[in-house]
Design a protein around this motif. Structure first.
Motif, short mmCIF file in Angstrom:
data_model
loop_
_atom_site.label_atom_id
_atom_site.label_comp_id
_atom_site.label_asym_id
_atom_site.label_seq_id
_atom_site.Cartn_x
_atom_site.Cartn_y
_atom_site.Cartn_z
N ARG A 10 -18.75 28.59 -38.15
CA ARG A 10 -18.80 27.87 -39.43
C ARG A 10 -17.48 27.16 -39.69
O ARG A 10 -16.41 27.74 -39.51
N THR A 11 -17.58 25.93 -40.18
CA THR A 11 -16.37 25.18 -40.52
C THR A 11 -15.60 25.86 -41.65
O THR A 11 -14.38 25.90 -41.65
N ALA A 12 -16.31 26.43 -42.61
CA ALA A 12 -15.65 26.97 -43.79
C ALA A 12 -14.73 28.14 -43.46
O ALA A 12 -13.62 28.23 -43.96
N ASP A 13 -15.18 29.05 -42.60
CA ASP A 13 -14.36 30.24 -42.35
C ASP A 13 -14.35 30.65 -40.88
O ASP A 13 -13.78 31.69 -40.54
N GLY A 14 -14.95 29.87 -40.03
CA GLY A 14 -14.94 30.19 -38.60
C GLY A 14 -15.95 31.24 -38.20
O GLY A 14 -16.04 31.60 -37.03
N VAL A 55 -20.54 23.22 -39.12
CA VAL A 55 -20.24 24.07 -37.97
C VAL A 55 -19.37 23.32 -36.96
O VAL A 55 -19.40 22.10 -36.88
N CYS A 56 -18.60 24.11 -36.20
CA CYS A 56 -17.76 23.55 -35.15
C CYS A 56 -18.28 24.00 -33.79
O CYS A 56 -18.74 25.13 -33.64
N MET B 47 -9.11 28.12 -33.97
CA MET B 47 -10.43 28.72 -34.16
C MET B 47 -10.56 29.83 -33.11
O MET B 47 -10.49 29.56 -31.91
N ALA B 51 -13.33 33.83 -36.38
CA ALA B 51 -12.75 33.24 -37.58
C ALA B 51 -11.61 32.31 -37.19
O ALA B 51 -11.24 32.23 -36.03
N TYR B 52 -11.05 31.65 -38.21
CA TYR B 52 -9.81 30.91 -37.97
C TYR B 52 -8.66 31.90 -37.83
O TYR B 52 -8.72 33.02 -38.33
#
Ligand code: SF4
Lengths: 125, 551, 179
Positions: A10-14, A55-56, B47, B51-52
């Motif tokens: 997810r882009t927002a939180d990975g 999404v990434c 990434m 998570a980041y």
């Protein structure tokens, strides 16, 4: 027989998500759509790549199918699928670690509902 | 320590503001992940698997108590309550939301910190001797040079897109505790033949896929030329380093391809052109930065080790801690104390927010408000009055920081591995934890002494496995985790690379293999002989035989 | 890399310019990058490749308004030796990750005294503009599809410059009193 599912972060939180049959993203691997070959993931992947705001890096992963649903073949994907809870528990950051409170974080609904809208993402900032 | 002036402060604030706009553009779908990636990477935002991950720079490892408290606050507010201290003296947060990262950068800027250039192909955080400023064997405090390099490299416009990442380490002591030979540039402050100070310059060291020991290209660089010469090296690298293959893009490959002498000649030719440019450090700037690192006002103390004799006798655990975790200080009556982040429970290098707050309090109470992060992923209280050691030890013990294992087998250097890292082949943290559980007693029984055990989850070598006396490398065999064992590495003045002993072990066999290696050492060692020296003396065959039997 | 339109039907390009003194702005630009196998139009500003410049220098010098497109791996001294009188150079960024153009720009400006227009072309993105400007670029052809007006903001993002570069001969500590 290996199958393939489409996964992304997810882009927002990975957070790890999978693509379900109705083109929704779900954090539950069991709800992911399994394809009989890598080639069969092509349509889903090209659609997924248009979902950049949510999404990434969508990519296919190899799974075995059993009664409970798809199970990743590679250790790396098993660890991704087991999710942060498993990692945190294994590392001693869940449960027993009473001095490490966790901030409540909004999660995607587990039932594979629509991804959060941009406004929803912003509202969490 | 260095305190920002208005200019330094403005840069970190503007950086946070810039990243806030970049994140907004990303979340609004104005830029793609491909376009955003280099931007977030310039701010240390990766990434990872789940998570980041945000990597925050701790310049040369030095933190004030207030900064440590802010790191705790960040862990508590925007992460899951803990952070990971890295082998590059930085801290990483494993669970930030993208939308929260600008707020984290603002919080860092409040305490004169940032995440600038903690990833990407640029000059990274400059690392140094964790005992800088207090080591008994110091020729000059390396930190002013580090700080001058930090400012010079921050947003250096010419070196914004180098062929690959670039790491500089500086030491000012006789004993190298900064592993300078393993960096793209290693700088050693030395005594020049004329009695003054100079800088010895090494280039082209590094670990990763192709481990190489750095080569000396200049013995005595006048310190005023710190920046002119460094800029010349970077320019040669930026223009001529390989860009066709990321695995051959580090400066070590260029130095190797050209030969160190030819490389040095190229640097000298470039240097000749810019030697007298505005970058020449005048005395004023050196003095200005050095003034920030003046030693604190120490209490004049009589050094009386016998003061510790009574508690030492009463408490063997305290005695062990004194012997392993406490180091000589250049000021009489003071000691350097290493807090072990390897208690076998949390992953190596991890600390919870409560622990970070507690360390900040201890720093204020016992060590003039300073803490240092070490490349062995421990923390240092640099200025402790020796008569207070017993009271400090008791506090450390309740916090889980008093494990008496610094530079022993259970003081494992360990990268995040497959529990977090998207590049990993295998988990490293559970291996480190098992080693700690299974080998603590073995170490106590056999007194294994000075032993560096380093684990990396992949060939990128964040866990410095090549330079472990024992190194473990995670590899992937058809999707499963396997581990290679190597021995004979060192990152100290006797720098050397480990040699792989043979075929890799599965997860459930790797700790047995380490134990076998240690038993072999115990069987062969001479009195007071370190593992590394035994391995060098008897060679690899006895270890191979013990692990794999006779061929 | 260079576009291959001929001058006759070249659309006006929106170009970001950032003169050394003065505000960055967006202007219309009619410069044509002429491919090696194309004839030069009779009129109008053009560029030719560094290879073509070297092989046809004397003919090209007879025409006004010819600039030279440099790849990023040329020796700046070789360039300097042959571009007297040329007042427009471009340096190619084949990818934003390839930073050789920064060094080349600084060397042309600072060591070889080049004072004409220096234009960044190729994979030029807004977040590199400030570094490029500091290295001596004064015009920027953004990658296709990127909004030049938006990109202007990038120049205002930082105003503290630690190091000397093409835009500033002195490091911060020689310019201001640091306390
Ligand atoms: S060594 Fe490999 S697995 Fe470990 S942190 Fe570095 S990249 Fe990740």
């Amino acid at each position: 027989m290996p199958h393939f599912v489409i996964s992304a972060n997810r882009t927002a939180d990975g957070g790890v998500v999978y693509l379900a049959g109705d083109r929704r993203w779900t954090p539950e691997l069991s709800a992911a759509a399994a394809h009989p070959s890598k080639a069969a993931t092509r349509d889903g992947l090209s659609w997924a790549r248009t979902q950049e705001a949510f999404v990434c890096d969508p990519h296919p992963i190899k799974v075995k199918l059993d009664a409970s649903g798809p199970i990743p073949v590679d250790t790396k994907q098993q660890i991704r699928a087991a999710g942060p809870e498993a990692t945190l528990a294994a590392l001693g950051f869940l449960g027993a670690q009473s001095d490490a409170p966790f901030i409540h974080r909004a999660e995607l609904p587990a039932d594979g509902a629509a991804p959060p809208s941009i406004t929803a993402v912003d509202a969490r900032a | 320590m260095y305190r920002y002036d208005a200019h330094d402060q403005r840069i970190v604030e503007q950086r946070a503001a810039q990243f806030r706009r970049q994140v907004q553009r990303r979340l609004a779908g104005e830029i793609t992940e491909d376009e955003f990636k280099p931007l977030r990477l310039q701010n240390g935002l990766y990434m990872q698997l789940h998570a980041y991950m945000l990597r925050v720079a701790v310049p040369y490892g030095l933190l004030s108590a207030a900064q440590m408290r802010q790191l705790a606050h960040i862990a508590r507010t925007w992460d899951k309550g803990y952070g990971h201290f890295t082998t590059r003296q930085n801290i990483q947060y494993n669970w930030p939301d993208l939308a929260d990262v600008p707020a984290i950068l603002d919080a860092l800027a409040e305490v004169q910190m940032h995440a600038i250039q903690t990833s990407g192909n640029c000059v990274r955080n400059v690392t140094s001797d964790p005992f800088a400023g207090v080591a008994a064997d110091e020729i000059a405090d390396p930190r002013p040079y580090c700080e001058i390099l930090r400012q010079w490299s921050t947003f250096h416009p010419e070196f914004a897109a180098l062929p690959r990442k670039f790491k500089i380490a500086v030491t000012g002591a006789e004993t190298d505790r900064a592993a300078v030979a393993w960096h793209d540039i290693g700088l050693r402050i030395v005594r020049a033949p004329d009695g003054g100070r100079a800088i010895q310059v090494l280039v082209g060291g590094g670990m990763g896929r192709t481990p190489v020991v750095g080569k000396v290209i200049r013995e005595y660089l006048p310190e005023a030329h710190l920046l002119t010469y460094t800029e010349a090296i970077l320019r040669v690298y930026n223009r001529h380093g390989r860009r066709d293959n990321m695995y051959k893009a580090r400066i070590k490959i260029l130095v190797d391809a050209m030969g160190a002498d030819a490389f040095a000649a190229e640097v000298d030719a470039e240097w000749a052109e810019i030697k007298d440019s505005g970058l020449l450090l005048d005395g004023d700037e050196l003095a200005r930065v050095k003034a920030h690192f003046e030693p604190p006002r120490y209490t004049p103390l009589e050094d009386d080790p016998s003061a510790l004799e009574a508690p030492r006798l009463m408490d063997p655990e305290f005695a062990r801690w004194l012997d392993n975790n406490v180091f000589a200080h250049r000021q009489p009556g003071y000691r350097i104390v290493v807090l072990s982040l390897k208690n076998g429970e949390l992953p190596p290098g991890d600390a919870t927010h409560t622990q970070m707050d507690a360390v900040a309090d201890l720093a204020d109470d016992f060590s003039m408000g300073r803490v240092v992060v070490t490349h062995r992923q421990n923390l240092v209280l640099p200025d402790v009055e020796h008569w207070r050691l017993h009271s400090l030890w008791r506090k450390l013990r309740t916090l889980g920081f008093a494990t008496p294992n610094v530079e022993r087998v259970t003081d494992v250097i360990c990268c995040p591995g497959l529990d977090y890292c998207s590049l990993a082949n295998a988990r490293s943290i559970p291996v480190a934890q098992e080693i700690s559980q299974r080998l603590t007693a073995f170490d106590t029984e056999h007194d294994l002494g000075d032993l560096h055990l380093n684990i990396s989850g992949c060939i990128n070598a964040c866990g410095h496995h090549h330079v472990g006396h024992i190194g473990i490398l995670g590899i992937n065999k058809s999707g499963e985790e396997y581990y290679q064992v190597m021995i004979g590495g060192s990152n100290a003045d006797d720098a050397s690379m480990g040699t792989v002993l043979g075929r890799a072990f599965p997860r459930d066999g790797i700790v047995d293999a380490v134990e076998t290696v240690l038993k072999t050492y115990v069987d062969h060692r001479n009195e007071h002989e370190r593992f590394l020296d035994t391995a060098r003396r008897i060679g690899f065959d006895p270890f191979k035989e013990a692990l794999y039997g006779n061929p | 890399m260079a576009t291959h339109e001929s001058a006759a039907h070249a659309p006006l390009r929106r170009l970001v310019v950032a003169p050394r003194a003065g505000q960055p702005r967006v202007v219309d630009d009619a410069l044509c990058h002429i491919a090696d196998d194309e004839p030069l139009p009779l009129l109008g500003p053009v560029t030719v490749s560094w290879d073509r410049w070297q092989s046809e220098e004397s003919t090209l010098r007879a025409r006004a308004n010819v600039g030279v497109r440099l790849p990023n791996d040329v020796e700046p001294a070789d360039v300097a030796a042959r571009i007297a009188g040329v007042d427009r150079l471009t340096i190619d960024f084949p990818s934003f990750k390839d930073g050789r153009g920064y060094s080349l720009a600084r060397l042309l400006r600072e060591r070889h005294g080049y004072e004409g227009e220096l234009r960044a072309v190729g994979d030029v993105l807004r977040d590199q503009l400030q570094a490029m400007r500091r290295c001596g670029f004064d015009s920027f052809e953004l990658k296709a599809g990127k909004d030049p007006e938006d990109a202007l903001e990038a120049f205002a993002e930082f105003d503290v410059l630690y190091q000397p570069a093409a835009d500033e001969a002195l490091p911060l500590w020689r310019r201001v009193r640091r306390t």
